[in-house]
Design an enzyme around this catalytic site. Structure first.
Site, PDB file in Angstrom:
ATOM      1  N   SER A  38     -17.126  19.288  29.941  1.00  0.00           N
ATOM      2  CA  SER A  38     -17.933  19.379  28.721  1.00  0.00           C
ATOM      3  C   SER A  38     -19.053  18.347  28.662  1.00  0.00           C
ATOM      4  O   SER A  38     -20.027  18.539  27.941  1.00  0.00           O
ATOM      5  CB  SER A  38     -17.044  19.225  27.487  1.00  0.00           C
ATOM      6  OG  SER A  38     -16.306  18.009  27.549  1.00  0.00           O
ATOM      7  N   ASP A 329     -18.424  13.069  18.744  1.00  0.00           N
ATOM      8  CA  ASP A 329     -17.115  13.367  18.170  1.00  0.00           C
ATOM      9  C   ASP A 329     -16.092  12.449  18.845  1.00  0.00           C
ATOM     10  O   ASP A 329     -16.465  11.415  19.390  1.00  0.00           O
ATOM     11  CB  ASP A 329     -16.772  14.857  18.318  1.00  0.00           C
ATOM     12  CG  ASP A 329     -16.696  15.312  19.777  1.00  0.00           C
ATOM     13  OD1 ASP A 329     -16.649  14.446  20.678  1.00  0.00           O
ATOM     14  OD2 ASP A 329     -16.690  16.534  20.018  1.00  0.00           O
ATOM     15  N   HIS A 332     -16.919  12.998  23.006  1.00  0.00           N
ATOM     16  CA  HIS A 332     -18.192  13.315  23.660  1.00  0.00           C
ATOM     17  C   HIS A 332     -19.326  12.400  23.193  1.00  0.00           C
ATOM     18  O   HIS A 332     -19.354  11.989  22.030  1.00  0.00           O
ATOM     19  CB  HIS A 332     -18.567  14.778  23.385  1.00  0.00           C
ATOM     20  CG  HIS A 332     -17.556  15.751  23.907  1.00  0.00           C
ATOM     21  ND1 HIS A 332     -16.627  16.343  23.089  1.00  0.00           N
ATOM     22  CD2 HIS A 332     -17.319  16.205  25.164  1.00  0.00           C
ATOM     23  CE1 HIS A 332     -15.854  17.149  23.814  1.00  0.00           C
ATOM     24  NE2 HIS A 332     -16.257  17.081  25.079  1.00  0.00           N
TER      25      HIS A 332
END
Length: 662
Positions: A38, A329, A332
Site C-alpha cells: 500500500s 492514518d 500510512h
C-alpha cells in the site's frame, strides 16, 4: 628551430561531463515499474494517503521526474503494487510481490526493460504479521526478506537496469502499535479508548523522541480512563498499557532491523545494480527532529480513528487540520511524508551522477598546462632559437563555464586557475626538449546542489622536431595528481537542506602527438594543415562522505579514457614586434563517450552505477593569439579559445605568459 602548433584546449570534455552531475541528470530512464504494497499502490487496491485524489504518492512523484505518469497495472499501467501485499504468498495468496514480479516478467517474455527504473518495496505487512507471534517472528521475517531479495534479483537477472529497494520503516513507530495494545487489553471499550488516546495524542506536538514517548504514554493513560472510573484502577491499567507498549515497541524495532539487515545482506550477496535507500533511517531522523522536515506531530495521525487513508478526506468530520503529521492514518504516510520519501530517493539516485564531475578536474589541469606550453612553443615559431639555447617560461591559464542558459546543466558554473613554469633546451637546430610543472586551484559548482574545490600538480616532458624545414612533429606526456578538499553535495528533504561533505584524490596520465606543415604565402604569412591525437587516462579514488545520516553515501573509483583526434588549419604571421595567429580545428572523440560512477549509502551494503548521457563526439575549436618580443631575449604571449558546436553550450579559455632565453 622547431615548428610548433597552438594546441586547442579540450573544453568540450569538461563542458559535457559537468552537464551530467545535476539534480535530474544523466541517464534518462524510459519508464518506472513498481512492485510493493500500500505504500506504493496508486490504484490497484486504493491510494493510501489522505486527499489521495489531490496528492501524489512518492512513486508518482518519481515517475513524473522521469517524464511520465504512473498508472496502476489494473488500469493497464506499470505499477503492480497492491495494498495489503506481502513478500510471500503463504502470508497472503491474493496480494504478494512474488506474483507481481512473475506477472510482469510473463508479460515481457522474461526480458525486463534494461533502460527503465524499478522499485521493489515490500515487508511492512510481513513484519506486522510476524510480530503477532514473537516465537516465530524471526523465521517469518527472514523468509520474507529472502523472498524479497530473490524477487529483486529475478528482475536484475531478467535485464532490469536499476532497482530501487527501500528499507521498511519501523513498524513500532506507527500509530497502529498503540491501537493494537489498546485492542488487546481493552477489548470491550477499545473503540472509546482508541478515540480518547488519539484525542490526547493529536493535540500535542512532538519536537523530539522524548516528547513523543511522553505523548504516547499520556495517550495510553487517556485510553485507560475509558476502562474504569476508579483512579487507582485507571493507574494500574495505564501502567500495564505503557509497559506492554514499550516492550512491544522495542521488539517491533528489533524485528524491523532484523528484516532490513537480512534483506540488505541477501541483496549484496546476489549483486546487481541495486539502489538501496534507507527509509527506516530517514523516518528515524524525522521522528527525532521533525521540525526540520516540516512535521509537528510524528505520533498521531491526521485521519479520524478507524478511517483508512485510502478513503480519508480533509473535509470529513474528525480530520485534524491543525498539525503537520508524519502519518495519514495508523499505518500510512501523509502527503508531506510521501514528498519527503521522493526527495530522498531522488537525492540518493542522483549521487553518483553528481560525482561524475570529479573525474574531469584532472583533465582540466592537463588542458590548462598544455595551453601554456603551446603558447611558449608558438613563440619559438616567430623568432630564432639557436642551438644550445636554454629557455624558461611561465604563464597563467584559466577556463570559464557558465551554464545559466543551459537546459541540461542548469544554473551552475565552473572556473579553473593554473600556473605553469617550464624550461626548454635547443639540442639541435631541429630538435627541442623540455619539461614543466603546473599547479592548479579550481572552484567548481556544476549545479546549485553540487560543488567542490580542487588543487593539483602536473609534471610534463615535451619535445619538438622540425622535419624537411617546413614540417614538424611535437609530442608531450604528463602525470597529474589532484586533491579534492571540499566536496559538498546539497540535498533538499522537504523543508530541510542538508549538505554532505567529503574529500578524495585523483590522477591522470596523458600524451599528445601533433604534426603539421607550414605553407609560405608571403615573407610574413604562412598557412597549413595540422593533425593531432591526444590520449588521456584519469582516475578518481572512491570516497565516503563524512556524515553518518540517512543521506551519507560512499562512491566507487571512477576512470575515464579519452582519445581525441583533431584536423585543422592555421594561419601564422611574423610581423616583428607583434605576431598574431589563428587556428580552426575539427575535433572527434574516439574514447569513452559515456561517464560512469557508482556508489551507495553508507548504511547499506549494496551499490549501483549511473551512466551519463552520451557526450558530444564532434565539435569545433577556434583559437586566436599573439606573441610579442619585449627584448631580444624576453617575450610575452596570450591566447583565447572558444569551443562551439556542443549541445552543452560554448566554452571559453584564455592564457597569458612570459618567457626568457639564456
Amino acid at each position: 628551430m622547431p615548428l610548433k602548433i597552438r594546441y586547442l584546449p579540450r573544453l568540450a570534455e569538461l563542458a559535457v561531463a559537468l552537464a551530467f552531475c545535476l539534480g535530474a541528470p544523466a541517464q534518462a530512464y524510459d519508464q518506472l515499474y513498481v512492485f510493493g504494497d500500500s505504500l506504493s499502490d496508486t490504484g490497484n487496491n486504493g491510494r493510501f494517503t489522505y486527499d489521495s485524489n489531490q496528492h501524489l504518492l512518492y512513486d508518482e512523484i518519481l515517475g513524473q521526474q522521469i517524464g511520465g505518469g504512473l498508472v496502476a497495472s489494473d488500469n493497464g499501467g506499470y505499477n503492480y503494487a497492491a495494498g495489503g501485499a506481502v513478500a510471500v504468498p503463504a502470508l497472503n495468496p491474493f496480494y504478494n510481490t512474488q506474483d507481481q514480479v512473475s506477472s510482469y516478467l510473463a508479460q515481457v517474455n522474461g526480458r525486463a526493460d534494461g533502460d527503465s527504473l524499478y522499485i521493489h518495496w515490500i515487508g511492512g505487512n510481513d513484519l506486522a504479521a510476524a510480530a503477532l507471534n514473537p516465537v516465530t517472528a524471526p523465521e517469518v521475517a527472514f523468509t520474507s526478506a529472502l523472498a524479497a531479495a530473490t524477487q529483486v534479483h529475478a528482475l536484475l537477472n531478467a535485464g532490469a537496469g536499476a532497482v530501487i529497494v527501500p528499507t521498511v520503516p519501523n513498524i513500532g513507530s506507527t500509530p497502529q502499535l498503540m491501537e493494537l495494545i489498546i485492542q488487546q487489553a481493552l477489548g470491550p471499550v477499545q473503540g472509546a479508548a482508541i478515540n480518547a488516546a488519539y484525542a490526547q495524542l493529536n493535540a500535542i506536538v512532538t519536537p523530539d523522541n522524548a516528547s513523543r514517548l511522553v505523548g504516547l504514554h499520556q495517550a495510553l493513560s487517556a485510553a485507560a480512563q475509558q476502562a474504569s472510573t476508579n483512579p487507582l484502577v485507571q493507574q494500574t491499567i495505564a501502567a500495564k498499557l505503557i509497559a506492554a507498549f514499550d516492550s512491544f515497541s522495542e521488539q517491533a524495532g528489533q524485528l524491523t532491523d532484523f528484516y532490513n539487515q537480512s534483506e540488505d545482506r541477501l541483496l549484496a550477496q546476489g549483486g546487481g545494480n541495486i539502489v538501496r535507500v534507507d527509509i527506516n533511517k530517514l523516518f528515524g531522523e524525522a521522528i527525532a527532529n521533525p521540525n526540520q522536515f516540516g512535521f509537528t506531530n510524528t505520533a498521531g495521525m491526521a485521519c479520524p480513528a478507524g478511517v483508512s487513508s485510502s478513503v480519508c478526506s480533509s473535509s470529513m468530520p474528525g480530520f485534524n487540520t491543525e498539525q503537520s503529521y508524519l502519518f495519514a492514518d495508523h499505518f500510512h504516510p501523509s502527503p508531506r511524508a510521501h514528498q519527503l520519501i521522493a526527495d530522498y530517493i531522488q537525492a540518493v539516485l542522483d549521487g553518483p551522477a553528481q560525482a561524475v564531475a570529479l573525474n574531469q578536474v584532472t583533465a582540466a589541469v592537463a588542458r590548462d598546462s598544455r595551453a601554456t606550453l603551446d603558447s611558449r612553443l608558438q613563440q619559438l615559431r616567430s623568432g630564432g632559437n639557436p642551438q644550445g639555447s636554454l629557455g624558461v617560461f611561465g604563464g597563467y591559464a584559466g577556463q570559464r563555464y557558465d551554464y545559466a542558459a543551459n537546459k541540461v546543466a542548469g544554473d551552475g558554473d565552473a572556473t579553473t586557475h593554473n600556473l605553469t613554469v617550464g624550461v626548454d633546451y635547443q639540442l639541435a637546430d631541429d630538435w627541442l626538449i623540455g619539461a614543466l610543472i603546473s599547479g592548479s586551484s579550481d572552484n567548481q559548482q556544476p549545479s546549485s546542489r553540487y560543488e567542490y574545490k580542487a588543487s593539483g600538480i602536473l609534471l610534463s616532458a615535451f619535445s619538438a622536431l622540425t622535419l624537411f624545414e617546413k614540417g614538424w612533429v611535437n609530442a608531450d606526456l604528463h602525470y597529474a595528481s589532484v586533491n579534492y578538499d571540499d566536496i559538498r553535495r546539497s540535498i533538499q528533504l522537504g523543508t530541510l537542506t542538508r549538505t554532505e561533505t567529503g574529500e578524495t584524490d585523483g590522477k591522470q596520465w596523458g600524451a599528445r602527438v601533433t604534426a603539421g606543415y607550414d605553407i609560405p604565402l608571403t615573407a610574413y604569412l604562412t598557412t597549413g594543415p595540422m593533425a593531432q591525437l591526444a590520449w588521456d587516462y584519469s582516475n578518481v579514488s572512491g570516497y565516503s562522505e563524512n556524515g553518518d545520516d540517512s543521506t551519507a553515501m560512499r562512491f566507487n573509483d571512477q576512470t575515464y579514457r579519452s582519445q581525441i583526434g583533431a584536423l585543422g588549419w592555421r594561419m601564422d604571421s611574423q610581423l616583428g614586434m607583434f605576431n598574431p595567429y589563428a587556428e580552426v580545428s575539427y575535433q572527434h572523440q574516439f574514447g569513452d563517450d559515456v561517464y560512469r560512477a557508482g556508489g551507495g549509502l553508507k548504511s547499506t551494503q549494496t551499490s549501483f552505477t549511473r551512466d551519463s548521457a552520451s557526450q558530444d563526439n564532434n565539435w569545433v575549436d577556434v583559437t586566436v593569439g599573439a606573441n610579442m618580443p619585449l627584448t631580444d631575449r624576453v617575450g610575452a604571449f596570450a591566447t583565447v579559445s572558444q569551443t562551439g558546436g556542443l549541445s552543452s553550450g560554448e566554452q571559453f579559455m584564455y592564457n597569458v605568459g612570459i618567457s626568457a632565453r639564456f
